[in-house]
Design a protein around this motif. Structure first.
Motif, mmCIF file in Angstrom:
data_model
loop_
_atom_site.group_PDB
_atom_site.id
_atom_site.type_symbol
_atom_site.label_atom_id
_atom_site.label_comp_id
_atom_site.label_asym_id
_atom_site.label_seq_id
_atom_site.Cartn_x
_atom_site.Cartn_y
_atom_site.Cartn_z
ATOM 1 N N GLY A 1 -1.166 142.573 48.662
ATOM 2 C CA GLY A 1 -0.225 142.771 47.858
ATOM 3 C C GLY A 1 0.846 141.996 47.765
ATOM 4 O O GLY A 1 0.992 140.663 47.650
ATOM 5 N N VAL A 2 2.181 142.449 47.122
ATOM 6 C CA VAL A 2 3.246 141.752 46.211
ATOM 7 C C VAL A 2 4.542 142.248 46.604
ATOM 8 O O VAL A 2 4.608 143.338 47.181
ATOM 9 C CB VAL A 2 3.111 141.575 45.127
ATOM 10 C CG1 VAL A 2 1.799 140.755 44.186
ATOM 11 C CG2 VAL A 2 2.932 142.987 44.226
ATOM 12 N N GLU A 3 5.864 141.652 46.644
ATOM 13 C CA GLU A 3 7.410 141.640 46.493
ATOM 14 C C GLU A 3 7.678 141.645 45.381
ATOM 15 O O GLU A 3 7.238 140.133 44.797
ATOM 16 C CB GLU A 3 7.980 141.339 47.695
ATOM 17 C CG GLU A 3 7.249 141.908 49.136
ATOM 18 C CD GLU A 3 8.226 141.863 50.392
ATOM 19 O OE1 GLU A 3 9.052 140.939 50.374
ATOM 20 O OE2 GLU A 3 8.171 142.012 51.369
ATOM 21 N N LEU A 4 7.858 142.772 44.916
ATOM 22 C CA LEU A 4 9.247 141.819 43.438
ATOM 23 C C LEU A 4 10.563 142.189 43.506
ATOM 24 O O LEU A 4 11.170 142.706 44.356
ATOM 25 C CB LEU A 4 9.003 142.977 42.533
ATOM 26 C CG LEU A 4 6.874 143.405 42.041
ATOM 27 C CD1 LEU A 4 6.327 144.275 42.788
ATOM 28 C CD2 LEU A 4 6.641 143.828 40.780
ATOM 29 N N TYR A 5 10.888 141.401 43.199
ATOM 30 C CA TYR A 5 13.034 141.015 43.169
ATOM 31 C C TYR A 5 13.402 141.517 41.545
ATOM 32 O O TYR A 5 13.210 140.277 41.140
ATOM 33 C CB TYR A 5 13.197 139.356 43.695
ATOM 34 C CG TYR A 5 12.645 139.265 45.015
ATOM 35 C CD1 TYR A 5 13.617 140.012 46.110
ATOM 36 C CD2 TYR A 5 10.841 138.782 44.861
ATOM 37 C CE1 TYR A 5 12.357 140.014 47.482
ATOM 38 C CE2 TYR A 5 10.551 139.102 46.240
ATOM 39 C CZ TYR A 5 11.069 139.202 47.769
ATOM 40 O OH TYR A 5 10.623 138.935 48.331
ATOM 41 N N GLY A 6 14.655 141.957 41.814
ATOM 42 C CA GLY A 6 15.426 142.342 40.072
ATOM 43 C C GLY A 6 16.967 141.907 40.230
ATOM 44 O O GLY A 6 16.993 141.897 41.405
ATOM 45 N N MET A 7 17.291 141.701 39.229
ATOM 46 C CA MET A 7 19.064 141.568 39.361
ATOM 47 C C MET A 7 18.425 140.130 40.121
ATOM 48 O O MET A 7 20.082 140.621 40.982
ATOM 49 C CB MET A 7 19.694 143.228 39.358
ATOM 50 C CG MET A 7 19.165 144.101 39.299
ATOM 51 S SD MET A 7 20.286 145.276 39.431
ATOM 52 C CE MET A 7 22.171 144.780 39.201
ATOM 53 N N ASN A 8 18.748 139.417 40.049
ATOM 54 C CA ASN A 8 19.086 138.397 40.988
ATOM 55 C C ASN A 8 18.533 138.085 42.652
ATOM 56 O O ASN A 8 19.310 137.632 43.272
ATOM 57 C CB ASN A 8 20.415 137.640 40.223
ATOM 58 C CG ASN A 8 20.318 137.179 38.772
ATOM 59 O OD1 ASN A 8 19.462 136.098 39.029
ATOM 60 N ND2 ASN A 8 21.575 137.023 38.846
ATOM 61 N N GLY A 9 16.883 139.241 42.504
ATOM 62 C CA GLY A 9 17.438 139.605 44.436
ATOM 63 C C GLY A 9 17.942 140.556 44.834
ATOM 64 O O GLY A 9 18.184 140.596 45.739
#
Length: 208
Positions: free
Chosen positions: A171-179
């Protein structure tokens, strides 16, 4: 005259004795009845105490029985969860894992719904994960063109970070808004989500 006086004295003494005996008998009867009442009250008190203790004991037995039943159920459900978790590694070896991984990435992108998203995978899966990210990014742009404005869609940038996650099977991990925001979409997190959301059905299946 003397005889009369003696007779009067004897009668008076007898009268006093009879009265004293009567009063004694009355007092004795009162004391006996009082003692009987005291004994009855003590017996009733002990009888009630025994009944209360009996009810408490029965209640404790029922409570302990319920706790044992709940623990047995929890143990059974944890065993199912552990058995399922043990099968997760085999998913990463199957032919369908690439499609599963792409779906996890796309789902995470749509959930975060940010134009710039960074994605990380687990150790040893860099090649398949980066391909899944590229494929999911294309579908994410297509989704954005239909559900977001043109400026959002044109600014989409999905970045693959090759730094592996510290732990995980797949699976994965996702990051938005600069973490500032993150989303874990690993196999373990999805298993726990499925376990928690389907808990009532699982209980029904195991204990109906």
């Amino acid at each position: 005259m003397v005889q009369f006086i003696h007779q009067e004295a004897a009668e008076k003494a007898n009268e006093i004795k009879l009265k004293a005996d009567e009063e004694f008998n009355i007092e004795k009867l009162r004391m006996v009845e009082a003692e009987k009442a005291k004994i009855r009250a003590e017996y009733e008190r002990k009888e009630k105490q025994i009944e209360v203790q009996k009810r408490i004991s029965q209640s404790n037995e029922v409570r302990l029985g319920r706790l044992k039943a709940l623990k047995a159920r929890d143990d059974a459900m944890q065993a199912v969860l552990a058995e399922t978790a043990a099968k997760l590694p085999s998913l990463t070896q199957g032919s369908g894992y690439a499609a599963l991984l792409e779906g996890l990435v796309l789902e995470g992108l749509i959930t975060i719904a940010e134009p710039k998203v960074t994605v990380k995978g687990v150790a040893g899966q860099g090649s398949i994960a980066s391909k899944a990210v590229n494929a999911a990014a294309t579908k994410y742009k297509d989704w954005a063109s239909k559900n977001k404005d043109a400026a959002f869609a044109s600014s989409i940038e999905v970045i693959w970070d090759s730094t592996p996650l510290s732990a995980g099977i797949g699976g994965v991990e996702l990051y938005g808004m600069n973490g500032k925001i993150s989303l874990t979409n690993t196999l373990q997190s999805r298993l726990m989500l499925a376990y928690e959301t389907r808990l009532p059905k699982l209980r029904a299946a195991l204990f109906a």
